[in-house]
Design a protein around this motif. Structure first.
Motif, short mmCIF file in Angstrom:
data_model
loop_
_atom_site.label_atom_id
_atom_site.label_comp_id
_atom_site.label_asym_id
_atom_site.label_seq_id
_atom_site.Cartn_x
_atom_site.Cartn_y
_atom_site.Cartn_z
N VAL A 1 8.39 -13.09 3.15
CA VAL A 1 8.13 -11.90 2.33
C VAL A 1 7.29 -10.91 3.14
N ALA A 2 6.28 -11.39 3.82
CA ALA A 2 5.42 -10.51 4.63
C ALA A 2 6.23 -9.78 5.69
N SER A 3 7.25 -10.42 6.24
CA SER A 3 8.08 -9.77 7.25
C SER A 3 8.87 -8.62 6.67
N ARG A 4 9.03 -8.57 5.35
CA ARG A 4 9.77 -7.50 4.70
C ARG A 4 8.85 -6.40 4.16
N VAL A 5 7.55 -6.58 4.34
CA VAL A 5 6.57 -5.59 3.86
C VAL A 5 5.74 -5.15 5.06
N ARG B 1 6.61 -3.47 -3.08
CA ARG B 1 6.88 -2.14 -2.50
C ARG B 1 6.61 -0.99 -3.47
N ARG B 2 6.78 -1.21 -4.76
CA ARG B 2 6.61 -0.11 -5.71
C ARG B 2 5.16 0.18 -6.04
N ARG B 3 4.26 -0.68 -5.60
CA ARG B 3 2.82 -0.47 -5.83
C ARG B 3 2.25 0.38 -4.71
N VAL C 1 -2.24 -4.76 1.49
CA VAL C 1 -1.35 -5.74 0.88
C VAL C 1 -1.57 -7.07 1.59
N HIS C 2 -2.01 -8.06 0.82
CA HIS C 2 -2.25 -9.40 1.34
C HIS C 2 -1.22 -10.35 0.74
#
Length: 110
Positions: free
Chosen positions: A100-104, A85-87, A92-93
């Motif tokens: 993790v993908a569900s949180r991004v 998230r900080r990038r 984003v792959h």
């Protein structure tokens, strides 16, 4: 374009240990041949190797993920998700971590 990839990546690029590392390694090597793509990788690892290393293809940040449910919750869903998230990435792959993908939001999962 800035591409952020997250998942298992070899501790020694070009020497994957398993299928997910092999897929990430192959994707990175292929994508690095495309001009104007800045590749950054956040690699989860059980190794004690942490920190950021520069390679010809891009930058890899190794994030230690501890064992068990504590590592899954604290490290994978805490530390790794915060790093993603900080990038400031255009794409984003996330390789192999659906949770993790569900949180991004907006990430691509394979």
């Amino acid at each position: 374009m800035k591409l952020l990839m997250a998942g298992q990546f070899p501790l020694e690029p070009g020497r994957p240990q398993g299928g997910v590392e092999s897929a990430m390694n192959s994707l990175v090597l292929g994508l690095s041949q495309i001009p104007d793509i800045d590749i950054e990788i956040i690699a989860n690892t059980e190794s004690t190797k942490t920190g950021t290393t520069e390679y010809a293809f891009g930058r890899v940040t190794y994030v230690h993920i501890g064992p068990g449910i504590r590592g899954w919750a604290r490290d994978l869903h805490g530390l790794m998700v915060r790093e993603i998230r900080r990038r400031d990435a255009d794409v984003v792959h996330i390789q192999g971590h659906a949770s993790v993908a569900s949180r991004v939001p907006g990430s691509i999962l394979t």
